[in-house]
Design an enzyme around this catalytic site. Structure first.
Site, PDB file in Angstrom:
ATOM      1  N   THR A 145       2.678   5.064  -2.180  1.00 40.61           N
ATOM      2  CA  THR A 145       2.285   3.756  -1.639  1.00 40.61           C
ATOM      3  C   THR A 145       1.327   2.997  -2.554  1.00 40.61           C
ATOM      4  OG1 THR A 145       1.412   2.671   0.348  1.00 40.61           O
ATOM      5  CG2 THR A 145       0.260   4.659  -0.350  1.00 40.61           C
ATOM      6  N   THR A 186       4.517   1.343   1.079  1.00 37.36           N
ATOM      7  CA  THR A 186       4.863   2.756   1.100  1.00 37.36           C
ATOM      8  C   THR A 186       6.373   2.981   1.002  1.00 37.36           C
ATOM      9  OG1 THR A 186       2.953   2.999   2.508  1.00 37.36           O
ATOM     10  CG2 THR A 186       4.503   4.852   2.502  1.00 37.36           C
ATOM     11  N   SER A 222      -4.897   8.388   5.362  1.00 35.86           N
ATOM     12  CA  SER A 222      -3.518   7.929   5.275  1.00 35.86           C
ATOM     13  C   SER A 222      -2.733   8.388   6.494  1.00 35.86           C
ATOM     14  CB  SER A 222      -2.886   8.520   4.012  1.00 35.86           C
ATOM     15  OG  SER A 222      -1.497   8.281   3.985  1.00 35.86           O
ATOM     16  N   GLY A 281       5.749   2.807   6.550  1.00 34.66           N
ATOM     17  CA  GLY A 281       5.431   2.020   7.749  1.00 34.66           C
ATOM     18  C   GLY A 281       4.063   2.280   8.342  1.00 34.66           C
ATOM     19  N   GLY A 282       3.072   2.615   7.525  1.00 36.96           N
ATOM     20  CA  GLY A 282       1.710   2.822   8.053  1.00 36.96           C
ATOM     21  C   GLY A 282       1.725   3.895   9.141  1.00 36.96           C
TER      22      GLY A 282
HETATM   23  N1  GLY Z   1      -1.256   3.011   3.109  1.00 34.82           N
HETATM   24  C1  GLY Z   1      -0.602   3.552   4.229  1.00 34.82           C
HETATM   25  C2  GLY Z   1      -0.992   4.957   4.476  1.00 34.82           C
HETATM   26  O1  GLY Z   1      -1.343   5.662   3.560  1.00 34.82           O
HETATM   27  O2  GLY Z   1      -0.958   5.374   5.604  1.00 34.82           O
END
Ligand code: GLY
Length: 579
Positions: free
Chosen positions: A407, A389, A460, A481-482
């Site tokens: 991402t 991301t 997400s 960062g997720g």
């Molecule tokens: N792939 C990370 C998010 O979309 O939260």
């Protein structure tokens, strides 16, 4: 290198080599001085990308042109984080009308995807399949999102906007030391796939080293076709043909119909009001906006300044609010086209008050189940018949603003380069809950709301956010960062609004993160040991290490009209203004 530390038996040692790589990719640490300009400012996670955006502004382009130039360049120089084989969310403020719109270009599950596709014959989840290889990818949405933004709002030609990215792909860019280390770390994944090897390995089978010039001729050719034909090429044309050929020959399930049927969704932003500032952020299928507003609503009932920046008491309150929000995320969030998400309740002040009142002020409690936002749903939800991301932010001289987070999920996504397109396929299927309660790559758990279904978009945490004050531009912010995107973006906003820091310092400050499961309070290394000990005494399980998010933000001083930008030193990059 990160090291862990014990404060007591309840302290978790947290050693994250991966996070260290990702967030020390760039060597240039920003100072605490924000970039500034009177005619626009851009912040992104790579110097060359920010410069591409500022150059377009200088040539008369608007914020949307600059965002497009920046993101295409990020896809070349930071191909591990995002690319046109992935998805993205745009939040745009249109200066002329003051309207804020969002574009959902999230990947979606292919038509033949199904709920238990990552379970083996015994029903055991096989996370490796949703993470690495051709089955890990959803149908990419990035090009469609960019095309929508381009056709509706851009003022420059695609060729001009994409020129610097095409040049960088065709002629190469210089690999930085942190990037070289990251490539090497990911070599076992990349080395499994024929075309990935071709892109990321040298003739002697080593990955690209610091100082090498990384050339991506195939990607340059794909970008040239997109510059000419736009989304038609990606979803119906030569690029689509090559993606489908590669899928067929390698056991993939994305078909020509999946590509041709892909549509962006224009969604109402999540709206909140925090201490008089209007917050606009990304709605489901992102959980970002919902939980950002939910946590801000909880915090609004406390005198945050009085609690004291970087104090144990502040971090305690913040962590408890985060934990409550993430417990709800696991239960309620998913693609709103498939499940009812109680957005109104989750973002209501009343529900936030209930959650706030349940937070003990002096000790940590363990939340054993989510709250009940449904009681606060004043507007009936719609019938469900009808969800690594990078981020960039920009404001232009007219007051147009963009917050864009893109991402392919984790580093280089699935690891697969889609044949001669030069495009890395995402591994966004891992953002679904592949089985109830099974943690994904980010340790997040989910339930039915985020189960896999054909055509559904995985949940997400991306949180591109635009903030106005009295309807006038104030801030554009977001990050990578997720799940740490939500908490990182939140802390940057609090640092500006409550702690009155400049925007560079706001993104650089030490941060914490709590996501309910696991029961750990993640802590930046540079938070004081005294503070950690005090939090540990209050009952928090401290996990010391990099809080792996990289936040980019720009803002405008409404009195002087001067714009400022900050780029998180954790992810390097650059904020740059146009004087
Ligand atoms: N792939 C990370 C998010 O979309 O939260």
């Amino acid at each position: 290198m990160l090291t862990g530390r014990f404060h007591s038996s309840s302290t978790i040692i947290f050693v994250s080599i991966l996070i260290t790589f990702i967030y020390n990719i760039h060597s240039d640490a920003a100072s605490n001085k924000p970039a500034w300009g009177r005619n626009g400012v851009v912040s992104s996670a790579h110097v060359l990308a920010t410069e591409a955006g500022v150059n377009i502004l200088e040539e008369g382009g608007n914020a949307i042109d600059a965002a497009l130039a920046t993101i295409y360049m990020l896809n070349v120089v930071e191909g591990y984080s995002a690319g046109i084989g992935g998805g993205e969310f745009w939040v745009i403020r249109i200066a002329e009308t003051g309207e804020v719109v969002t574009i959902d270009g999230r990947e979606e599950a292919p038509a033949t995807a199904f709920r238990d596709m990552y379970l083996d014959s015994l029903g055991t989840p096989n996370g490796a399949l949703s993470y690495t290889g051709i089955l890990a990818g959803g149908v990419p949405g990035s090009v469609a999102a960019r095309e929508y933004a381009f056709k509706k709002y851009a003022s420059q030609s695609r060729k001009k906007i994409m020129k610097s990215a095409i040049d960088a792909a065709e002629n190469g860019f210089m690999v930085e030391p942190g990037q070289a280390a990251y490539y090497e770390y990911l070599a076992p994944k990349l080395g499994q796939f024929e075309y990935s090897k071709k892109v990321m390995f040298k003739d002697d089978s080593t990955t690209w080293q610091a100082g090498d010039i990384l050339v991506q001729k195939d990607l340059a050719e794909t970008f040239k076709r997109i510059a000419k034909d736009g989304g038609d090429d990606f979803y119906h044309g030569k690029t689509a043909e090559e993606i489908v050929r590669y899928m067929k020959e390698n056991g993939g399930i994305i078909t020509a119909e999946d590509l041709a049927n892909y549509q962006v969704k224009i969604r109402e932003p999540i709206y909140g009001n925090y201490r008089g500032y209007e917050i606009y952020s990304m709605p489901p299928p992102s959980s970002g906006g919902v939980h950002l507003v939910q946590i801000l609503n909880i915090l609004e009932g406390w005198d945050v300044q009085q609690l004291g920046r970087n104090s144990a008491r502040w971090f305690h309150h913040l962590a408890e609010a985060m934990e409550a929000a993430f417990a709800d995320r696991a239960e309620y969030l998913g693609d709103p086209d498939y499940v009812i998400v109680p957005v109104t309740g989750l973002t209501s002040k009343g529900y936030a008050e209930q959650l706030r009142n349940a937070i003990p002020r002096y000790w940590s409690r363990r939340i054993d189940k989510p709250g009940n936002p449904v009681d606060f749903e004043t507007i009936p939800p719609e019938n469900p018949e009808s969800g690594h991301t990078t981020h960039m932010s920009v404001i232009d001289r007219w007051g147009n603003m963009v917050a864009l987070t893109a991402t392919i999920n984790t580093g280089f996504g699935s690891g697969v380069v889609l044949g001669s397109t030069g495009i890395f396929l995402n591994n966004e299927m891992d953002d679904f809950s592949i089985a109830p309660g099974t943690p994904n790559y980010f340790g997040l758990i989910g339930k039915e709301a985020n189960a896999i279904e054909a055509g559904k978009r995985p949940l997400s945490s991306m949180c591109p956010t635009i903030i106005t004050k009295d309807g006038k531009p104030f801030m554009s912010v977001g990050g990578s960062g997720g799940p740490k995107i939500i908490t990182g973006t939140l802390q940057a906003i609090i640092n500006v609004i409550d702690f009155e820091l400049n925007v560079q310092k706001a993104v650089s400050e030490p941060r914490i993160h709590h996501q309910w499961v696991p029961d750990a309070l993640y802590f930046d290394q540079d938070i004081s040991p005294d503070c950690a000990i005090e939090l540990n005494r209050m009952g928090h399980k401290i996990a010391i290490g990099a809080v792996g998010s990289g936040i980019q933000a720009v803002m405008i001083d409404q009195e002087t009209g001067i714009m400022y930008g900050g780029a998180d030193p954790r992810s390097g990059g650059l904020a740059k203004g146009l004087p």
